[in-house]
Design a protein around this motif. Structure first.
Motif, PDB file in Angstrom:
ATOM      1  N   LEU A  82       0.925 -28.774 -28.907  1.00  8.15           N
ATOM      2  CA  LEU A  82       1.283 -28.287 -30.244  1.00  8.15           C
ATOM      3  C   LEU A  82       2.596 -27.506 -30.259  1.00  8.15           C
ATOM      4  O   LEU A  82       3.339 -27.582 -31.252  1.00  8.15           O
ATOM      5  CB  LEU A  82       0.151 -27.437 -30.831  1.00  8.15           C
ATOM      6  N   PRO A  83       2.944 -26.757 -29.214  1.00 11.99           N
ATOM      7  CA  PRO A  83       4.238 -26.065 -29.232  1.00 11.99           C
ATOM      8  C   PRO A  83       5.438 -27.000 -29.347  1.00 11.99           C
ATOM      9  O   PRO A  83       6.512 -26.557 -29.759  1.00 11.99           O
ATOM     10  CB  PRO A  83       4.250 -25.304 -27.897  1.00 11.99           C
ATOM     11  N   TRP A  84       5.264 -28.273 -28.991  1.00 13.50           N
ATOM     12  CA  TRP A  84       6.380 -29.208 -29.135  1.00 13.50           C
ATOM     13  C   TRP A  84       6.816 -29.302 -30.590  1.00 13.50           C
ATOM     14  O   TRP A  84       8.001 -29.448 -30.881  1.00 13.50           O
ATOM     15  CB  TRP A  84       5.986 -30.597 -28.614  1.00 13.50           C
ATOM     16  N   PHE A  85       5.861 -29.243 -31.497  1.00 19.52           N
ATOM     17  CA  PHE A  85       6.196 -29.305 -32.918  1.00 19.52           C
ATOM     18  C   PHE A  85       7.034 -28.084 -33.308  1.00 19.52           C
ATOM     19  O   PHE A  85       8.022 -28.202 -34.041  1.00 19.52           O
ATOM     20  CB  PHE A  85       4.922 -29.356 -33.761  1.00 19.52           C
ATOM     21  N   ASP A  86       6.658 -26.905 -32.823  1.00 20.78           N
ATOM     22  CA  ASP A  86       7.403 -25.689 -33.142  1.00 20.78           C
ATOM     23  C   ASP A  86       8.814 -25.747 -32.583  1.00 20.78           C
ATOM     24  O   ASP A  86       9.763 -25.275 -33.223  1.00 20.78           O
ATOM     25  CB  ASP A  86       6.671 -24.471 -32.578  1.00 20.78           C
ATOM     26  N   ALA A  87       8.953 -26.312 -31.382  1.00 23.21           N
ATOM     27  CA  ALA A  87      10.285 -26.435 -30.789  1.00 23.21           C
ATOM     28  C   ALA A  87      11.167 -27.362 -31.619  1.00 23.21           C
ATOM     29  O   ALA A  87      12.351 -27.081 -31.848  1.00 23.21           O
ATOM     30  CB  ALA A  87      10.168 -26.954 -29.361  1.00 23.21           C
ATOM     31  N   LEU A  88      10.606 -28.461 -32.103  1.00 23.43           N
ATOM     32  CA  LEU A  88      11.376 -29.410 -32.903  1.00 23.43           C
ATOM     33  C   LEU A  88      11.647 -28.903 -34.317  1.00 23.43           C
ATOM     34  O   LEU A  88      12.591 -29.363 -34.970  1.00 23.43           O
ATOM     35  CB  LEU A  88      10.652 -30.753 -32.960  1.00 23.43           C
ATOM     36  N   ALA A  89      10.815 -27.990 -34.805  1.00 27.13           N
ATOM     37  CA  ALA A  89      11.033 -27.447 -36.149  1.00 27.13           C
ATOM     38  C   ALA A  89      12.397 -26.782 -36.261  1.00 27.13           C
ATOM     39  O   ALA A  89      12.999 -26.757 -37.346  1.00 27.13           O
ATOM     40  CB  ALA A  89       9.923 -26.457 -36.500  1.00 27.13           C
ATOM     41  N   ALA A  90      12.897 -26.247 -35.156  1.00 32.64           N
ATOM     42  CA  ALA A  90      14.221 -25.616 -35.169  1.00 32.64           C
ATOM     43  C   ALA A  90      15.329 -26.625 -35.418  1.00 32.64           C
ATOM     44  O   ALA A  90      16.437 -26.256 -35.826  1.00 32.64           O
ATOM     45  CB  ALA A  90      14.466 -24.901 -33.840  1.00 32.64           C
ATOM     46  N   TYR A  91      15.036 -27.900 -35.173  1.00 31.89           N
ATOM     47  CA  TYR A  91      16.023 -28.963 -35.338  1.00 31.89           C
ATOM     48  C   TYR A  91      15.638 -29.916 -36.465  1.00 31.89           C
ATOM     49  O   TYR A  91      15.932 -31.104 -36.420  1.00 31.89           O
ATOM     50  CB  TYR A  91      16.180 -29.730 -34.020  1.00 31.89           C
ATOM     51  N   HIS A  92      14.969 -29.383 -37.474  1.00 32.33           N
ATOM     52  CA  HIS A  92      14.536 -30.194 -38.617  1.00 32.33           C
ATOM     53  C   HIS A  92      14.947 -29.477 -39.902  1.00 32.33           C
ATOM     54  O   HIS A  92      14.910 -28.244 -39.966  1.00 32.33           O
ATOM     55  CB  HIS A  92      13.015 -30.380 -38.577  1.00 32.33           C
ATOM     56  N   PRO A  93      15.310 -30.212 -40.944  1.00 34.49           N
ATOM     57  CA  PRO A  93      15.802 -29.545 -42.165  1.00 34.49           C
ATOM     58  C   PRO A  93      14.763 -28.750 -42.939  1.00 34.49           C
ATOM     59  O   PRO A  93      15.110 -27.837 -43.686  1.00 34.49           O
ATOM     60  CB  PRO A  93      16.344 -30.708 -43.010  1.00 34.49           C
ATOM     61  N   THR A  94      13.463 -29.068 -42.775  1.00 32.24           N
ATOM     62  CA  THR A  94      12.442 -28.379 -43.582  1.00 32.24           C
ATOM     63  C   THR A  94      11.252 -27.846 -42.789  1.00 32.24           C
ATOM     64  O   THR A  94      10.537 -26.969 -43.274  1.00 32.24           O
ATOM     65  CB  THR A  94      11.887 -29.326 -44.669  1.00 32.24           C
ATOM     66  N   ALA A  95      10.974 -28.341 -41.604  1.00 31.43           N
ATOM     67  CA  ALA A  95       9.733 -28.037 -40.889  1.00 31.43           C
ATOM     68  C   ALA A  95       9.616 -26.564 -40.528  1.00 31.43           C
ATOM     69  O   ALA A  95      10.618 -25.884 -40.263  1.00 31.43           O
ATOM     70  CB  ALA A  95       9.634 -28.887 -39.620  1.00 31.43           C
ATOM     71  N   VAL A  96       8.381 -26.069 -40.524  1.00 33.40           N
ATOM     72  CA  VAL A  96       8.073 -24.728 -40.030  1.00 33.40           C
ATOM     73  C   VAL A  96       7.057 -24.856 -38.911  1.00 33.40           C
ATOM     74  O   VAL A  96       6.284 -25.807 -38.855  1.00 33.40           O
ATOM     75  CB  VAL A  96       7.521 -23.824 -41.149  1.00 33.40           C
TER      76      VAL A  96
END
Length: 493
Positions: A82-96
């Motif tokens: 699940l932390p992979w999603f948080d790491a990628l959120a930094a490189y996404h226009p809207t994700a948290v």
């Protein structure tokens, strides 16, 4: 509400040459080693999950999952993936993030390279914490991508630092969530017992006396002349903090109608159903039972088939996170109801009903089907590796149903051909004997795969058919909740 983007094809051209160049000229800015590395992974175009992380997970650490309850496996997957999603959120226009918000990087940094680096460092941080005994494997994983494992800075401006932060934030967010993964519940300081019960569960039956034939009885398992007595695995898991719901009681699950002696006809009928399945075991059913008892193989087969060559790192992470959320919450709901109903296992019911009667059933490793085994002598096919827990509902079946629902929502179809090759004599129950020849387990849809997953629990002798059917009351809902939860996070909510 945004819809999940259409999967993007991987770019395969020149991958080896690009990877070699990266290894020679990279700097430490984003965690890439300045020293030459034997890198084989293309950070700019490859998929970190299918090409770097999962090949490492499929080596030594798989032994860590052998004999573990599904609750343990779900918790570990949640902490690692699940932390992979948080790491990628930094490189996404809207994700948290799911566990924390690290901050959004400028659009020009939203590159495949940075995303791969962030995910790999997140995985390395979690795996090194949870499985330090396999550090050499994780070091090789990093070398495959030309990344430096000595980089440990929690830096919100670099891909490596973002990945490291995401992993550590997840550990912090889930501390004291009820799992007792650190074994320190109740303030225990010494001789800690990770995942040990801290809620005071006690079985009403002893391993040697079935005083209440409707309730769970611990089994006794003989291994190499040593007799082990079962304990309910992680009975506290039904009280763990869920991700997509508040309390497991909000999902309706009807009580097991046939598990009580006040319904003698139903009680006998369900035991006879398991005995018929035991008598009808063949190589296919035996290996299916074993495969679906594995916490990795059946799900990995779908993920490998679905993701490899079709999805990039971002979309692969979304799918994996959705299935992890579903598996974690299904485990919580299932454990809650297993403890609530505390239902009798097939082995206890069969011994109670037919202690001295000669039965037709599987006669034990290498014996095939026999017609003179007594109820007292009967064992389920997977008795030597079965997880100790009350029978109702079937947690394995529930996880498969929820996983299939996520896959259908993610892909927009029920169709996928999944194949698991099985080598001759590779059985853990009948090694060297079963199967008699190499074989292929094949399913042509998620529904077909999930249905056999449930049926395999009956073949294994671990669940009654009604326990498998019951999971349809709540498992599909949890698959939908997991999909919707990740979509909301993706859209910034």
């Amino acid at each position: 509400m945004k819809i999940l983007r259409r999967p993007r094809k991987r770019h395969l051209g020149g991958a080896a040459a690009v990877a070699a160049a990266i290894a020679l000229v990279a700097t430490l800015t984003n965690g890439v080693s300045a020293a030459p590395q034997a890198a084989t992974f293309d950070l700019d175009h490859g998929n970190a999950l299918t090409d770097v992380i999962y090949p490492a997970l499929n080596t030594e650490p798989r032994v860590e999952y052998s004999g573990r309850p599904g609750s343990w496996a779900a918790d570990r997957a949640m902490l690692i993936e699940l932390p992979w999603f948080d790491a990628l959120a930094a490189y996404h226009p809207t994700a948290v993030g799911i566990f924390s918000t690290i901050g959004r990087r400028p659009a020009e940094e939203h590159t495949t390279r940075n995303k791969n680096i962030a995910v790999i460092y997140s995985a390395y941080t979690s795996l090194s914490k949870l499985y330090p005994q396999h550090e050499a494997t994780w070091q090789r994983m990093m070398a495959t991508a030309g990344l430096d494992p000595a980089v440990t800075a929690e830096d919100r401006t670099t891909a490596s630092g973002i990945g490291i932060l995401a992993a550590k934030n997840a550990m912090a967010a889930r501390h004291n969530d009820g799992t007792n993964r650190d074994g320190d519940a109740g303030g225990r300081r010494y001789n800690r017992e990770p995942y040990a019960d801290h809620t005071g569960y006690r079985p009403v039956n002893s391993p040697y006396e079935l005083r209440f034939p409707s309730r769970w009885q611990p089994n006794t398992i003989s291994k190499r002349e040593v007799v082990n007595t079962q304990e309910f695995a992680t009975p506290q898991f039904g009280r763990v903090k869920p991700i997509t719901f508040d309390r497991p009681e909000q999902f309706r699950l009807t009580p097991p109608a046939n598990h009580h002696l006040l319904n003698p006809k139903g009680y006998r009928k369900q035991a006879d159903e398991v005995l018929r399945a035991s008598a009808g075991l063949d190589d296919r059913k035996k290996m299916s039972a074993e495969i679906f008892s594995d916490n990795i193989t059946p799900y990995g087969a779908i993920a490998h088939t679905l993701l490899r060559g079709r999805y990039n790192t971002e979309d692969s992470v979304r799918f994996i996170v959705m299935t992890d959320v579903a598996g974690f919450d299904v485990a919580i709901a299932s454990w809650y109801y297993m403890r609530k109903y505390d239902s009798v296992q097939p082995f206890s019911a069969i011994r109670h009903l037919y202690p001295n009667k000669k039965l037709t059933a599987w006669g034990g490793p290498g014996r095939g089907t026999v017609n003179d085994i007594t109820g007292t002598q009967w064992r389920s096919y997977l008795s030597s590796v079965a997880i100790a827990a009350p029978e109702y509902p079937s947690v394995n079946a529930a996880v498969c149903v929820a996983y299939a629902q996520v896959a259908r929502r993610f892909t927009g179809t029920d169709k996928l051909t999944v194949v698991i090759p099985v080598r001759k004599g590779s059985s853990i129950v009948e090694p060297g004997v079963t199967p008699a020849a190499d074989m292929m387990l094949t399913w042509n849809s998620y529904s077909e795969w999930a249905a056999e997953c449930g049926q395999s629990r009956v073949w294994a002798g671990e669940n009654f058919p009604a326990s498998v059917a019951a999971v349809d009351q709540y498992a599909p809902q949890l698959g939908d909740r997991a999909f919707d939860f990740v979509q909301r996070k993706l859209n910034g909510r």
